[in-house]
Design a protein around this motif. Sequence first.
Motif, PDB file in Angstrom:
ATOM      1  N   GLU A  19       0.821  -1.219   0.000  1.00 52.59           N
ATOM      2  CA  GLU A  19       0.000   0.000   0.000  1.00 52.59           C
ATOM      3  C   GLU A  19       0.853   1.266   0.000  1.00 52.59           C
ATOM      4  O   GLU A  19       0.440   2.292  -0.522  1.00 52.59           O
ATOM      5  N   ASN A  20       2.025   1.163   0.594  1.00 54.83           N
ATOM      6  CA  ASN A  20       2.896   2.328   0.733  1.00 54.83           C
ATOM      7  C   ASN A  20       4.044   2.344  -0.263  1.00 54.83           C
ATOM      8  O   ASN A  20       4.994   3.104  -0.105  1.00 54.83           O
ATOM      9  N   THR A  21       3.968   1.501  -1.284  1.00 52.78           N
ATOM     10  CA  THR A  21       4.995   1.467  -2.316  1.00 52.78           C
ATOM     11  C   THR A  21       4.465   2.181  -3.554  1.00 52.78           C
ATOM     12  O   THR A  21       3.510   1.718  -4.189  1.00 52.78           O
ATOM     13  N   GLU A  22       5.088   3.311  -3.866  1.00 51.74           N
ATOM     14  CA  GLU A  22       4.665   4.087  -5.029  1.00 51.74           C
ATOM     15  C   GLU A  22       4.810   3.253  -6.295  1.00 51.74           C
ATOM     16  O   GLU A  22       5.801   2.548  -6.488  1.00 51.74           O
ATOM     17  N   GLY A  23       3.787   3.290  -7.144  1.00 47.93           N
ATOM     18  CA  GLY A  23       3.814   2.560  -8.395  1.00 47.93           C
ATOM     19  C   GLY A  23       3.269   1.142  -8.297  1.00 47.93           C
ATOM     20  O   GLY A  23       3.168   0.455  -9.303  1.00 47.93           O
ATOM     21  N   MET A  24       2.914   0.712  -7.081  1.00 46.74           N
ATOM     22  CA  MET A  24       2.378  -0.637  -6.882  1.00 46.74           C
ATOM     23  C   MET A  24       0.874  -0.615  -7.128  1.00 46.74           C
ATOM     24  O   MET A  24       0.167   0.198  -6.552  1.00 46.74           O
ATOM     25  N   GLY A  25       0.398  -1.488  -7.998  1.00 44.23           N
ATOM     26  CA  GLY A  25      -1.031  -1.577  -8.273  1.00 44.23           C
ATOM     27  C   GLY A  25      -1.650  -2.697  -7.458  1.00 44.23           C
ATOM     28  O   GLY A  25      -1.170  -3.826  -7.492  1.00 44.23           O
ATOM     29  N   LEU A  26      -2.691  -2.391  -6.709  1.00 41.85           N
ATOM     30  CA  LEU A  26      -3.379  -3.386  -5.898  1.00 41.85           C
ATOM     31  C   LEU A  26      -4.819  -3.529  -6.362  1.00 41.85           C
ATOM     32  O   LEU A  26      -5.408  -2.575  -6.868  1.00 41.85           O
ATOM     33  N   MET A 108       5.236  -7.777 -14.655  1.00 40.46           N
ATOM     34  CA  MET A 108       4.575  -6.599 -15.210  1.00 40.46           C
ATOM     35  C   MET A 108       4.929  -5.389 -14.362  1.00 40.46           C
ATOM     36  O   MET A 108       4.977  -5.484 -13.126  1.00 40.46           O
ATOM     37  N   VAL A 109       5.184  -4.272 -15.024  1.00 38.76           N
ATOM     38  CA  VAL A 109       5.448  -3.002 -14.349  1.00 38.76           C
ATOM     39  C   VAL A 109       4.470  -1.981 -14.908  1.00 38.76           C
ATOM     40  O   VAL A 109       4.330  -1.859 -16.129  1.00 38.76           O
ATOM     41  N   ILE A 110       3.803  -1.275 -14.027  1.00 35.91           N
ATOM     42  CA  ILE A 110       2.888  -0.223 -14.462  1.00 35.91           C
ATOM     43  C   ILE A 110       3.688   0.833 -15.225  1.00 35.91           C
ATOM     44  O   ILE A 110       4.779   1.233 -14.791  1.00 35.91           O
ATOM     45  N   SER A 112       3.702   3.960 -15.623  1.00 38.82           N
ATOM     46  CA  SER A 112       4.122   5.207 -14.972  1.00 38.82           C
ATOM     47  C   SER A 112       5.100   4.976 -13.816  1.00 38.82           C
ATOM     48  O   SER A 112       5.559   5.932 -13.191  1.00 38.82           O
ATOM     49  N   ASN A 113       5.457   3.727 -13.554  1.00 38.98           N
ATOM     50  CA  ASN A 113       6.341   3.400 -12.427  1.00 38.98           C
ATOM     51  C   ASN A 113       7.803   3.462 -12.886  1.00 38.98           C
ATOM     52  O   ASN A 113       8.439   2.455 -13.187  1.00 38.98           O
ATOM     53  N   ALA A 114       8.344   4.670 -12.913  1.00 35.92           N
ATOM     54  CA  ALA A 114       9.718   4.877 -13.380  1.00 35.92           C
ATOM     55  C   ALA A 114      10.732   4.176 -12.477  1.00 35.92           C
ATOM     56  O   ALA A 114      11.715   3.615 -12.965  1.00 35.92           O
ATOM     57  N   ASP A 115      10.514   4.199 -11.154  1.00 34.72           N
ATOM     58  CA  ASP A 115      11.446   3.533 -10.236  1.00 34.72           C
ATOM     59  C   ASP A 115      11.485   2.030 -10.516  1.00 34.72           C
ATOM     60  O   ASP A 115      12.547   1.418 -10.522  1.00 34.72           O
ATOM     61  N   GLY A 116      10.312   1.437 -10.731  1.00 32.06           N
ATOM     62  CA  GLY A 116      10.254   0.014 -11.035  1.00 32.06           C
ATOM     63  C   GLY A 116      10.966  -0.316 -12.330  1.00 32.06           C
ATOM     64  O   GLY A 116      11.728  -1.281 -12.412  1.00 32.06           O
TER      65      GLY A 116
END
Length: 138
Positions: A19-26, A108-110, A112-116
């Motif tokens: 929940e607190n990881t930016e770019g994580m889709g739940l 899979m990486v979203i 918009s998740n540049a860090d990922g």
Amino acid sequence: MIYREMTKEDYDAAYGLWENTEGMGLSAADSRGEIVRFLERNRGLSHVCIATDGGLAGTALCGHDGRRGFLYHVAVDGQHRGKGIGRGLVTRCLDRLRAEGIAKCHLMVIGSNADGQQFWSGIGWELRDSILLYSHST
């Protein structure tokens, strides 16, 4: 740091991390029941990293369909990033997949998740821009 198999008892801490990881889709697929079912179906493949203070430092959900492996929710708590935890979790998952005869793994990486994207390309994963992902709710 202690690496070990992820169990259903890790769910609350893991979900909090996700929940607190930016770019994580739940989604609903990340409910306790669905994650427990995933862990039971893919015994020994998913891993967590426990920090020296006993808190959850990272997670990696891993499974396979008998042919290809899949990684989901590889996440490292912000205060523990840059210490090789993500790489360590991924290595353990890939080792377990190889032990089960699985030679290739996808994730899979979203978009918009540049860090990922930076993490995965930085540890040698190849962006497959020639493959399109289609989804359908059953």
